[in-house]
Design a protein around this motif. Structure first.
Motif, PDB file in Angstrom:
ATOM      1  N   PRO A 131       0.822  -1.218   0.000  1.00 41.11           N
ATOM      2  CA  PRO A 131       0.000   0.000   0.000  1.00 41.11           C
ATOM      3  C   PRO A 131       0.853   1.265   0.000  1.00 41.11           C
ATOM      4  CG  PRO A 131      -0.788  -1.561   1.639  1.00 41.11           C
ATOM      5  CD  PRO A 131       0.532  -2.081   1.157  1.00 41.11           C
ATOM      6  N   LEU A 132       0.424   2.241  -0.799  1.00 47.13           N
ATOM      7  CA  LEU A 132       1.130   3.521  -0.894  1.00 47.13           C
ATOM      8  C   LEU A 132       0.302   4.687  -0.374  1.00 47.13           C
ATOM      9  CD1 LEU A 132       2.634   3.013  -4.462  1.00 47.13           C
ATOM     10  CD2 LEU A 132       3.878   2.899  -2.293  1.00 47.13           C
ATOM     11  N   THR A 133      -1.006   4.646  -0.626  1.00 48.12           N
ATOM     12  CA  THR A 133      -1.900   5.686  -0.125  1.00 48.12           C
ATOM     13  C   THR A 133      -3.174   5.034   0.403  1.00 48.12           C
ATOM     14  OG1 THR A 133      -3.089   6.036  -2.210  1.00 48.12           O
ATOM     15  CG2 THR A 133      -1.066   7.319  -1.877  1.00 48.12           C
ATOM     16  N   PHE A 134      -3.888   5.789   1.259  1.00 49.81           N
ATOM     17  CA  PHE A 134      -5.186   5.347   1.759  1.00 49.81           C
ATOM     18  C   PHE A 134      -6.176   6.500   1.655  1.00 49.81           C
ATOM     19  CE2 PHE A 134      -2.413   2.398   4.098  1.00 49.81           C
ATOM     20  CZ  PHE A 134      -3.053   1.197   3.826  1.00 49.81           C
ATOM     21  N   ARG A 167       6.035   6.493   5.947  1.00 50.56           N
ATOM     22  CA  ARG A 167       6.359   5.228   5.302  1.00 50.56           C
ATOM     23  C   ARG A 167       6.496   5.344   3.789  1.00 50.56           C
ATOM     24  NH1 ARG A 167       5.721   1.035   8.653  1.00 50.56           N
ATOM     25  NH2 ARG A 167       5.595  -0.421   6.908  1.00 50.56           N
ATOM     26  N   THR A 168       5.836   6.310   3.206  1.00 56.02           N
ATOM     27  CA  THR A 168       5.822   6.437   1.754  1.00 56.02           C
ATOM     28  C   THR A 168       6.039   7.890   1.352  1.00 56.02           C
ATOM     29  OG1 THR A 168       4.225   4.626   1.574  1.00 56.02           O
ATOM     30  CG2 THR A 168       4.458   6.054  -0.337  1.00 56.02           C
ATOM     31  N   ARG A 195       8.796   6.258  -3.001  1.00 56.57           N
ATOM     32  CA  ARG A 195       9.925   5.738  -2.230  1.00 56.57           C
ATOM     33  C   ARG A 195       9.354   5.056  -0.987  1.00 56.57           C
ATOM     34  NH1 ARG A 195      14.477   9.855  -0.310  1.00 56.57           N
ATOM     35  NH2 ARG A 195      14.865   9.958  -2.558  1.00 56.57           N
ATOM     36  N   THR A 196       9.694   3.787  -0.794  1.00 49.22           N
ATOM     37  CA  THR A 196       9.185   3.020   0.336  1.00 49.22           C
ATOM     38  C   THR A 196      10.202   1.966   0.739  1.00 49.22           C
ATOM     39  OG1 THR A 196       7.483   1.443   1.052  1.00 49.22           O
ATOM     40  CG2 THR A 196       7.917   1.556  -1.303  1.00 49.22           C
ATOM     41  N   ALA A 197      10.295   1.726   2.053  1.00 47.45           N
ATOM     42  CA  ALA A 197      11.197   0.690   2.561  1.00 47.45           C
ATOM     43  C   ALA A 197      10.652  -0.705   2.300  1.00 47.45           C
ATOM     44  CB  ALA A 197      11.416   0.888   4.066  1.00 47.45           C
ATOM     45  N   ALA A 198       9.387  -0.800   1.852  1.00 53.61           N
ATOM     46  CA  ALA A 198       8.773  -2.102   1.581  1.00 53.61           C
ATOM     47  C   ALA A 198       8.949  -2.529   0.130  1.00 53.61           C
ATOM     48  CB  ALA A 198       7.282  -2.053   1.932  1.00 53.61           C
ATOM     49  N   LEU A 199       9.764  -1.822  -0.638  1.00 61.37           N
ATOM     50  CA  LEU A 199       9.961  -2.173  -2.040  1.00 61.37           C
ATOM     51  C   LEU A 199      10.530  -3.577  -2.166  1.00 61.37           C
ATOM     52  CD1 LEU A 199       9.819  -1.074  -4.979  1.00 61.37           C
ATOM     53  CD2 LEU A 199      12.217  -0.394  -4.698  1.00 61.37           C
TER      54      LEU A 199
END
Length: 520
Positions: free
Chosen positions: A319-322, A349-350, A374-378
Motif C-alpha cells: 500500500p502507498l496511499t489510503f 512510510r511512503t 519511495r518506500t522501505a517495503a519495495l
C-alpha cells in the motif's frame, strides 16, 4: 510465516474460520476450521512436500483453483526453507508457461485441470505434485506421508521469502520477489495494529473474498492470525446466490474483497435480509471501486458510521496511499468526479513525487505526470527480468507506471496507467462518470483505437444497452463513439478481476498498447 499458525495456536487464538467450500488440500475435512486445526494442516502439508522431495532453497510454484489454501501451501513451503511462487490458475496458458520458464521451479504444485489446460507446464519442473487427483508422472499430495519431520527452517530476513505475480493488465505479468523484511516486517507488521476505529478487533467477523494466489492475501494471512478476530469467512467465488447463505449465517463486521467481487455481490445489498447489515468497515485494494458500488454497500450497512478504506499500491510496493469514504462522501454530488482521488501517502512510510515521463524532472503540484514513490517495503526484484526492474528505478525512486496528479492538499489522483494513456482524456475518470450515469452498467472501460480515438466498452448483466441510455449519459461529455456492449464473462480479466486492457484492445481493435509502455 512457516510457523505462523503454530504461534497463533500457542497464543490460544479462538478464531473460527468458515469456508464456502472445503480446502483443495483437505477436500474431506469440511468447511469449519479452528486455528489449531489449521496449524496441524500446515504441518502435515509441509511433511508431505518434504516427503515428495522439496528441500531448503527450492522454488516451489503453486497453481490451483482459487482458495485460501494457496497461503496454507505457501506457509508449508516456507516452513521447509523453500520459496513459494503463487501463480493464478486464471493466467493465460501461454503466460503461465512463460512465467514458469522464468521461475524454473524445483517443484510444481498444481491440479489435473491446470495440467489438462496447459500441457506444456508439466515438463518445466522436475517434481510435479497434484492436489486433487492422481496423475501419471506426478506425486499425489494426499498420498504422501504427513507424519514425517517438517522442522522449521528459518531463512535470513533479507533473502527471498515468496514470489507473486503482478495483475498483468497490460501484458505478461511480472514475477515479484519479496523478503521477510519487506513483506512481514514492513507491510504486515504495520497493519497488525489495533488502530482506533479501523484496526481489527477481537469481536470482529472478517469476510475476505479475494484472489488468494496474489500478494495481498499472504500479507493479510499474517495480519489476521496475529490479530485473532472472532471469525473469518472465506469466499472463493463471486456468485451472489452461493455467497448469500454463508454471509447471512455469519454476518461480517469487516469485509475485504476485490473491486470486481464487490460489483458481482452488489445485488445482495438490496435484499431484505442483506448480509452486510453489521459491517462497520469495507476494505478494497488492487483497483478503484466506482461510486455506485460505494453507495450501495455503505447504505446497506446498519452501522451508525460505516467507513470504506480504499488503498492504492502495487505488488512491488504494498500500500502507498489510503482514502476513507463515508456515506456522506459517497452520496456527494461530486463523488463520481473525485473517485480517483486515492488519498495521501502513508505518513512516515511512503514518499511520492510526480515527474515528466520524458525528462524525469519534477512537475508542480496539480499537474499530471508519472508517479514515483519511495518506500522501505519495495520488493527485491523481478525473477528473470532484472533489466526491466532496473529500468523502473529512478535513483532512489520507483516508477509506478501510473500517470497521476499530486494535489496541493497532499492527496493523489490516478488518471491512467502510462501504457493506457490517450491524448487529452483520462480513461479512468471517464469510466467513473459513465458508471455514475448508466445505472445498468456493471463496468465501463475506455481503451484506445489504432487511430487514437477512445473506444468505450459498457459491461452489463445481459450484454445489452438501450441506445437512448447511452445518448443520455454522454450528452454533456466529450464526444465518444457508440460503445461496444459486452456481458461480464465476455471481458478478458486477470486473476483479480481487473480488465486485461491490452487483451481487450487487441480483441476489438487489433492494437494492444496506446502509451509508450516504457514504465510497465
Amino acid at each position: 510465516m512457516g510457523t505462523l499458525f503454530d504461534e497463533a495456536a500457542a497464543a490460544e487464538a479462538r478464531t473460527v474460520v468458515r469456508l464456502d467450500r472445503p480446502f483443495d488440500i483437505a477436500p474431506r475435512a469440511g468447511t469449519r476450521w479452528t486455528v489449531p486445526e489449521l496449524a496441524a494442516l500446515v504441518r502435515a502439508t509441509a511433511a508431505r512436500l518434504a516427503h515428495a522431495g522439496v528441500r531448503p532453497g527450492d522454488r516451489v510454484a503453486v497453481v490451483k483453483d482459487n482458495h485460501w489454501d494457496y497461503d496454507l501451501l505457501a506457509c508449508a513451503v516456507v516452513r521447509l526453507g523453500a520459496v513459494p511462487a503463487q501463480l493464478s490458475a486464471r493466467l493465460d496458458p501461454a503466460d503461465l508457461v512463460t512465467l514458469l520458464h522464468r521461475l524454473r521451479p524445483a517443484a510444481l504444485v498444481t491440479t489435473s485441470a491446470v495440467l489438462a489446460r496447459c500441457r506444456d507446464a508439466a515438463g518445466i519442473a522436475p517434481l510435479l505434485i497434484t492436489v486433487d487427483t492422481a496423475v501419471p508422472g506426478a506425486a499425489h499430495l494426499a498420498a504422501l506421508d504427513a507424519t514425517g519431520p517438517a522442522t522449521p527452517v528459518r531463512r535470513p530476513v533479507d533473502e527471498p521469502l515468496i514470489v507473486h505475480h503482478t495483475s498483468g493488465t497490460t501484458g505478461v505479468p511480472k514475477l515479484v520477489v519479496h523478503s521477510t523484511r519487506t513483506l512481514v516486517h514492513k507491510l504486515a507488521r504495520f497493519e497488525a495494529v489495533r488502530y482506533p476505529g479501523i484496526g481489527l478487533r477481537r469481536d470482529d467477523v472478517l469476510c475476505n473474498a479475494s484472489a488468494y494466489g496474489h500478494g495481498r492475501t499472504f500479507c493479510w494471512t499474517a495480519v489476521v492470525m496475529a490479530m485473532a478476530p472472532a471469525g473469518i469467512v472465506v469466499l472463493t467465488g463471486d456468485d451472489p446466490d452461493t455467497a448469500d447463505p454463508l454471509l447471512r449465517g455469519c454476518p461480517p463486521t469487516v469485509v475485504e474483497a476485490l473491486p470486481a467481487t464487490y460489483v458481482r455481490l452488489r445485488p445482495l445489498t438490496t435484499r431484505l435480509d442483506n448480509p452486510f447489515r453489521r459491517v462497520r468497515q469495507y476494505i478494497s485494494t488492487y483497483d478503484a471501486v466506482h461510486p455506485p458500488a460505494l453507495r450501495a454497500y455503505l447504505t446497506a450497512s446498519h452501522h451508525a458510521h460505516p467507513v470504506w478504506m480504499q488503498g492504492w499500491g502495487q505488488t512491488e510496493t504494498g500500500p502507498l496511499t489510503f482514502r476513507f469514504h463515508t456515506r456522506r462522501s459517497a452520496l456527494a454530488p461530486d463523488a463520481a468526479s473525485t473517485a480517483r482521488r486515492l488519498g495521501r501517502p502513508v505518513p512516515g512510510r511512503t514518499r511520492l513525487r510526480v515527474v515528466d515521463p520524458d525528462t524525469l524532472r519534477p512537475v508542480p503540484r496539480g499537474r499530471p505526470g508519472l508517479l514515483l514513490v519511495r518506500t522501505a517495503a519495495l520488493a527485491l526484484g523481478y525473477v528473470g527480468e532484472q533489466e526491466r526492474w532496473d529500468a523502473k528505478r529512478v535513483g532512489d525512486w520507483w516508477s509506478t507506471g501510473d500517470v497521476g496528479v499530486h494535489h496541493r492538499d497532499g492527496s493523489v489522483s490516478i488518471l491512467d496507467r502510462e501504457a493506457d494513456t490517450l491524448p487529452g482524456l483520462s480513461c479512468l475518470r471517464t469510466e467513473d462518470l459513465l458508471e455514475h450515469l448508466i445505472p445498468q452498467a456493471l463496468e465501463c472501460v475506455i481503451i484506445g483505437a489504432p487511430d487514437g480515438d477512445p473506444l468505450p466498452v459498457v459491461v452489463t448483466a445481459d450484454g445489452r444497452l438501450a441506445p437512448d441510455a447511452w445518448q443520455r449519459a454522454v450528452e454533456d461529455l466529450p464526444a465518444l463513439p457508440r460503445p461496444t456492449v459486452l456481458a461480464w464473462d465476455e471481458v478478458p480479466r486477470t486473476g483479480t478481476g481487473k480488465v486485461r486492457r491490452a487483451a481487450l484492445a487487441e480483441r476489438l481493435t487489433g492494437a494492444a498498447v496506446t502509451g509508450t509502455g516504457r514504465w510497465t
